[in-house]
Design an enzyme around this catalytic site. Sequence first.
Site, PDB file in Angstrom:
ATOM      1  N   THR A  44       0.838  -1.200   0.000  1.00 24.05           N
ATOM      2  CA  THR A  44       0.000   0.000   0.000  1.00 24.05           C
ATOM      3  C   THR A  44       0.870   1.247   0.000  1.00 24.05           C
ATOM      4  OG1 THR A  44      -0.170   0.027   2.434  1.00 24.05           O
ATOM      5  CG2 THR A  44      -1.927  -1.105   1.199  1.00 24.05           C
ATOM      6  N   ASN A  46       0.723   4.902   1.502  1.00 27.55           N
ATOM      7  CA  ASN A  46       0.014   5.715   2.494  1.00 27.55           C
ATOM      8  C   ASN A  46       0.286   7.189   2.242  1.00 27.55           C
ATOM      9  OD1 ASN A  46      -0.101   3.070   3.524  1.00 27.55           O
ATOM     10  ND2 ASN A  46      -0.246   3.811   5.621  1.00 27.55           N
ATOM     11  N   GLU A 113      -4.737   4.174   3.201  1.00 32.32           N
ATOM     12  CA  GLU A 113      -3.888   3.139   2.619  1.00 32.32           C
ATOM     13  C   GLU A 113      -4.391   2.824   1.212  1.00 32.32           C
ATOM     14  OE1 GLU A 113      -3.198  -0.171   5.244  1.00 32.32           O
ATOM     15  OE2 GLU A 113      -3.632   1.046   7.002  1.00 32.32           O
TER      16      GLU A 113
END
Length: 210
Positions: A44, A46, A113
Amino acid sequence: MRPSNPRPPVTGPDSGPEAPFPIRLSGPVIKGFGRGSKELGIPTANIPVDGLEEVLPKELGVGVYYGVVALDPATAPAPSSSDSTSGDAAPILPAVLSIGYNPYYKNKTRSIEIHIMPSLTLPSPTAPSEEKEKVKFHKLPDFYGTKLNLLMLGYIRPEYDYVSMEALVEDIRIDCEVARASLLRPAYRVYLDGNEDETVSAQRDWLRSF
């Protein structure tokens, strides 16, 4: 806990994003909790939650969403030939994201995320399969510090707690498939492929404004 009923294959009207979407979010890619890739196998990106209340309507709150993203080409990983676009324009890619606290991990702070998916022209790595091999989610090289522009186009589901990590991963796999199927519809795919519509063109220009 997650309800036991089947998940809908797409979300959002076929006619295209409806209010309050599209919603713009942007920021530099920062380090998260370090669990997405290491524990779950789901990389992910962020971005900071600062100012989130200013752009995200209160009625949406936490949950899972889908949309499209672009990364600043000056510092982003080099795109594959399948993701590349003409000239030096940043590729626009599909994405699924969560905004919230991840009840399974009992997070105390909210996070954004974003899982960047491969181009819709490529086979889906999260498609259901009869083989029992572990799902391999799309992965890009690390690009911390790179500016990311995100255009949220639809809502998928609320946050849930899960009885196991495997159940969490399976629901995220389904999230990816729902996002992909939703974005494959013509009124959404134009945000990836472009068309002559001035509103969509303006959003695509913003995505690539670094």
